[in-house]
Design a protein around this motif. Structure first.
Motif, PDB file in Angstrom:
ATOM      1  N   SER A 124     -11.747  61.882  37.590  1.00  0.00           N
ATOM      2  CA  SER A 124     -12.998  62.131  37.683  1.00  0.00           C
ATOM      3  C   SER A 124     -13.891  60.873  38.038  1.00  0.00           C
ATOM      4  O   SER A 124     -13.384  59.654  37.726  1.00  0.00           O
ATOM      5  N   PRO A 125     -14.741  61.027  38.972  1.00  0.00           N
ATOM      6  CA  PRO A 125     -15.633  59.990  39.798  1.00  0.00           C
ATOM      7  C   PRO A 125     -15.925  58.880  38.474  1.00  0.00           C
ATOM      8  O   PRO A 125     -16.593  59.313  37.578  1.00  0.00           O
ATOM      9  N   ASP A 126     -15.709  57.708  38.709  1.00  0.00           N
ATOM     10  CA  ASP A 126     -16.216  56.325  37.913  1.00  0.00           C
ATOM     11  C   ASP A 126     -16.076  56.739  36.521  1.00  0.00           C
ATOM     12  O   ASP A 126     -16.656  56.096  35.581  1.00  0.00           O
ATOM     13  N   THR A 127     -14.775  57.442  36.174  1.00  0.00           N
ATOM     14  CA  THR A 127     -14.391  57.498  34.749  1.00  0.00           C
ATOM     15  C   THR A 127     -13.121  56.690  34.505  1.00  0.00           C
ATOM     16  O   THR A 127     -11.990  56.976  35.389  1.00  0.00           O
ATOM     17  N   TRP A 128     -13.196  56.313  33.598  1.00  0.00           N
ATOM     18  CA  TRP A 128     -11.803  55.222  33.381  1.00  0.00           C
ATOM     19  C   TRP A 128     -10.962  55.488  32.032  1.00  0.00           C
ATOM     20  O   TRP A 128     -12.132  55.592  30.972  1.00  0.00           O
ATOM     21  N   LEU A 129      -9.946  55.765  31.700  1.00  0.00           N
ATOM     22  CA  LEU A 129      -9.366  55.753  30.204  1.00  0.00           C
ATOM     23  C   LEU A 129      -9.034  54.612  29.779  1.00  0.00           C
ATOM     24  O   LEU A 129      -8.138  53.546  30.412  1.00  0.00           O
ATOM     25  N   PHE A 130      -9.425  54.145  28.518  1.00  0.00           N
ATOM     26  CA  PHE A 130      -8.978  53.086  27.975  1.00  0.00           C
ATOM     27  C   PHE A 130      -7.647  53.137  27.554  1.00  0.00           C
ATOM     28  O   PHE A 130      -7.068  54.001  26.855  1.00  0.00           O
ATOM     29  N   ALA A 131      -6.639  52.181  28.006  1.00  0.00           N
ATOM     30  CA  ALA A 131      -5.242  52.130  27.832  1.00  0.00           C
ATOM     31  C   ALA A 131      -5.098  51.348  26.429  1.00  0.00           C
ATOM     32  O   ALA A 131      -4.123  51.526  25.880  1.00  0.00           O
ATOM     33  N   GLY A 132      -5.942  50.298  26.392  1.00  0.00           N
ATOM     34  CA  GLY A 132      -5.697  49.549  25.255  1.00  0.00           C
ATOM     35  C   GLY A 132      -6.106  48.014  25.446  1.00  0.00           C
ATOM     36  O   GLY A 132      -6.716  47.728  26.402  1.00  0.00           O
ATOM     37  N   CYS A 133      -5.960  47.332  24.255  1.00  0.00           N
ATOM     38  CA  CYS A 133      -6.354  45.735  24.121  1.00  0.00           C
ATOM     39  C   CYS A 133      -4.933  45.195  23.945  1.00  0.00           C
ATOM     40  O   CYS A 133      -4.339  45.522  22.629  1.00  0.00           O
ATOM     41  N   TRP A 134      -4.470  44.275  24.524  1.00  0.00           N
ATOM     42  CA  TRP A 134      -3.135  43.425  24.304  1.00  0.00           C
ATOM     43  C   TRP A 134      -3.456  41.916  24.061  1.00  0.00           C
ATOM     44  O   TRP A 134      -4.603  41.371  24.741  1.00  0.00           O
ATOM     45  N   HIS A 135      -2.727  41.488  23.070  1.00  0.00           N
ATOM     46  CA  HIS A 135      -2.641  39.812  22.839  1.00  0.00           C
ATOM     47  C   HIS A 135      -1.783  39.422  23.935  1.00  0.00           C
ATOM     48  O   HIS A 135      -0.612  40.012  24.022  1.00  0.00           O
ATOM     49  N   VAL A 136      -2.210  38.293  24.781  1.00  0.00           N
ATOM     50  CA  VAL A 136      -1.040  37.829  25.553  1.00  0.00           C
ATOM     51  C   VAL A 136      -0.050  36.766  24.782  1.00  0.00           C
ATOM     52  O   VAL A 136      -0.688  35.569  24.262  1.00  0.00           O
ATOM     53  N   GLU A 137       1.284  36.877  24.662  1.00  0.00           N
ATOM     54  CA  GLU A 137       2.070  36.044  23.912  1.00  0.00           C
ATOM     55  C   GLU A 137       2.627  34.965  24.978  1.00  0.00           C
ATOM     56  O   GLU A 137       3.784  35.056  25.568  1.00  0.00           O
ATOM     57  N   LEU A 171      -8.106  54.013  19.787  1.00  0.00           N
ATOM     58  CA  LEU A 171      -8.832  54.358  21.009  1.00  0.00           C
ATOM     59  C   LEU A 171      -8.051  54.686  22.406  1.00  0.00           C
ATOM     60  O   LEU A 171      -8.661  55.123  23.197  1.00  0.00           O
ATOM     61  N   SER A 172      -6.797  53.955  22.264  1.00  0.00           N
ATOM     62  CA  SER A 172      -5.756  54.362  23.509  1.00  0.00           C
ATOM     63  C   SER A 172      -5.720  55.462  23.886  1.00  0.00           C
ATOM     64  O   SER A 172      -5.331  56.675  23.146  1.00  0.00           O
ATOM     65  N   GLY A 173      -6.030  56.130  25.080  1.00  0.00           N
ATOM     66  CA  GLY A 173      -5.947  57.218  25.637  1.00  0.00           C
ATOM     67  C   GLY A 173      -6.828  58.187  25.309  1.00  0.00           C
ATOM     68  O   GLY A 173      -6.763  59.529  25.736  1.00  0.00           O
TER      69      GLY A 173
END
Length: 283
Positions: A68-81, A116-118
Motif C-alpha cells: 500500500s502506498p506510503d504505508t509501513w508496518l511497524f516491525a518493532g523496537c529493539w535495544h542495541v546491545e 504492536l509488532s506486525g
C-alpha cells in the motif's frame, strides 16, 4: 490531530527517546523483500546483519514497506546491545548462502512495544533514498494510521496468479493450514514452478484429489525434494539449497481434469522454460 508513532511509543515505553534511536526503513535490498522475511518469521535475524555500522544508537525502530502506498508496518523496537561482531551473517546460514561478512548486532526486543509488532500501520511519505535515519528528524512525520486485530504473519491467499512462496513460508502454510490457502490449493491442480536463488528451474504438476495442496505438502514432508530425482541431486550438491526455493503456479486445472491432460501441460511448460536442457527436470 494525528497520533504520531513517537507519542505512542513514549506512552507504552516512557524510556523511549528519539534522540537515542535509529529508524530503519526496510525495503527491497536486491535480495529479499523484508515483508516476506517478516511473514516467514525471520526479520529479527535478517535485520541483525548490517553491511555498515547502521545501528549506532541505543535503540532501533523498524518500519517495513508494504504494497500500500506510503504505508509501513511497524516491525518493532529493539535495544542495541553493545558493539556488533564482524563476520558471517546468521541469516545467510539460515537461507543457505555464502554472503559477505557483515556487522552482526545483538538486538533485544523492547517488551513493552512487542504487542504492536506486525499489527501497527504507519503512514509516512518517503522522499529520501536513505534507509537508516535519525529518528528525531522524522518524528512528526510518522503517523499512526491503523492497528490490525492480529499480527501480520502468514500471507493471505491473493489469487493463483499471485502465488510466490518462499520455502519457509510454504512450510508455515502447510503446518498452520490456514483456511484460505488450504481451500484454494486443494480446489485446483495444474502446473507449478520451483526456482532456486541461482536460477535453477524445476517444473512440476499436481493432479488428483486435493491438487496443489497435496502435492506441495509432500515437499514439506520430504524436506524439500518431493521425491524428484533432480531436486534430490541438487540438495546433495548444495547444502541448505532448499531454503532458497520459491514456489509459484504457472497454470491451473480443475481437480477433475485427467492426469494425461495435466502431464501434457507440464511438458509444454518444460519446453517453454527450457527446464529439461538447462534446468532440473530430467524427463
Amino acid at each position: 490531530m494525528s497520533l504520531t508513532l513517537t507519542t505512542l511509543l513514549r506512552a507504552m515505553y516512557p524510556a523511549f527517546s528519539p534522540l537515542q534511536t535509529k529508524l530503519h526503513l526496510a525495503q527491497w535490498n536486491g535480495l529479499e523483500h523484508p515483508l516476506e522475511v517478516f511473514e516467514a518469521g525471520d526479520f529479527d535475524v535478517w535485520q541483525a546483519a548490517q553491511t555498515a555500522r547502521n545501528f549506532n544508537r541505543d535503540f532501533v525502530v523498524s518500519l517495513i514497506a508494504t504494497p500500500s502506498p506510503d504505508t509501513w508496518l511497524f516491525a518493532g523496537c529493539w535495544h542495541v546491545e553493545g558493539d556488533p561482531d564482524f563476520g558471517p551473517a546468521d541469516y545467510d546460514t539460515l537461507v543457505g548462502r555464502n554472503g559477505p561478512d557483515t556487522y552482526n548486532y545483538t538486538l533485544t526486543p523492547v517488551a513493552a512495544t512487542a504487542d504492536l509488532s506486525g499489527r501497527l500501520n504507519i503512514r509516512y511519505i518517503k522522499t529520501a533514498r536513505a534507509s537508516y535515519r535519525l529518528f528525531e528528524t522524522l518524528s512528526d512525520q510518522l503517523l499512526v494510521s491503523s492497528l490490525m486485530d492480529a499480527p501480520r504473519g502468514t500471507p493471505r491467499f491473493r489469487g493463483y496468479r499471485s502465488v510466490r512462496l518462499k520455502w519457509r513460508t510454504l512450510q508455515r502454510i502447510i503446518a498452520e493450514r490456514p483456511d484460505d490457502w488450504r481451500t484454494a490449493l486443494s480446489s485446483v491442480g495444474g502446473v507449478y514452478l520451483i526456482v532456486t536463488a541461482d536460477g535453477h528451474q524445476y517444473v512440476g504438476s499436481a493432479h488428483g484429489e486435493e491438487g496443489f495442496w497435496r502435492r506441495w505438502s509432500t515437499y514439506v514432508e520430504t524436506g524439500g525434494h518431493g521425491g524428484n530425482v533432480g531436486l534430490q541431486a541438487l540438495m546433495r550438491d548444495q547444502a541448505d539449497v532448499t531454503q532458497s526455493f520459491q514456489f509459484s503456479i504457472l497454470e491451473t486445472a480443475d481437480t477433475g481434469a485427467s492426469r494425461e491432460h495435466i502431464i501434457a501441460r507440464e511438458s509444454h511448460w518444460k519446453h517453454v522454460l527450457g527446464s529439461r536442457s538447462t534446468g532440473l527436470n530430467l524427463n
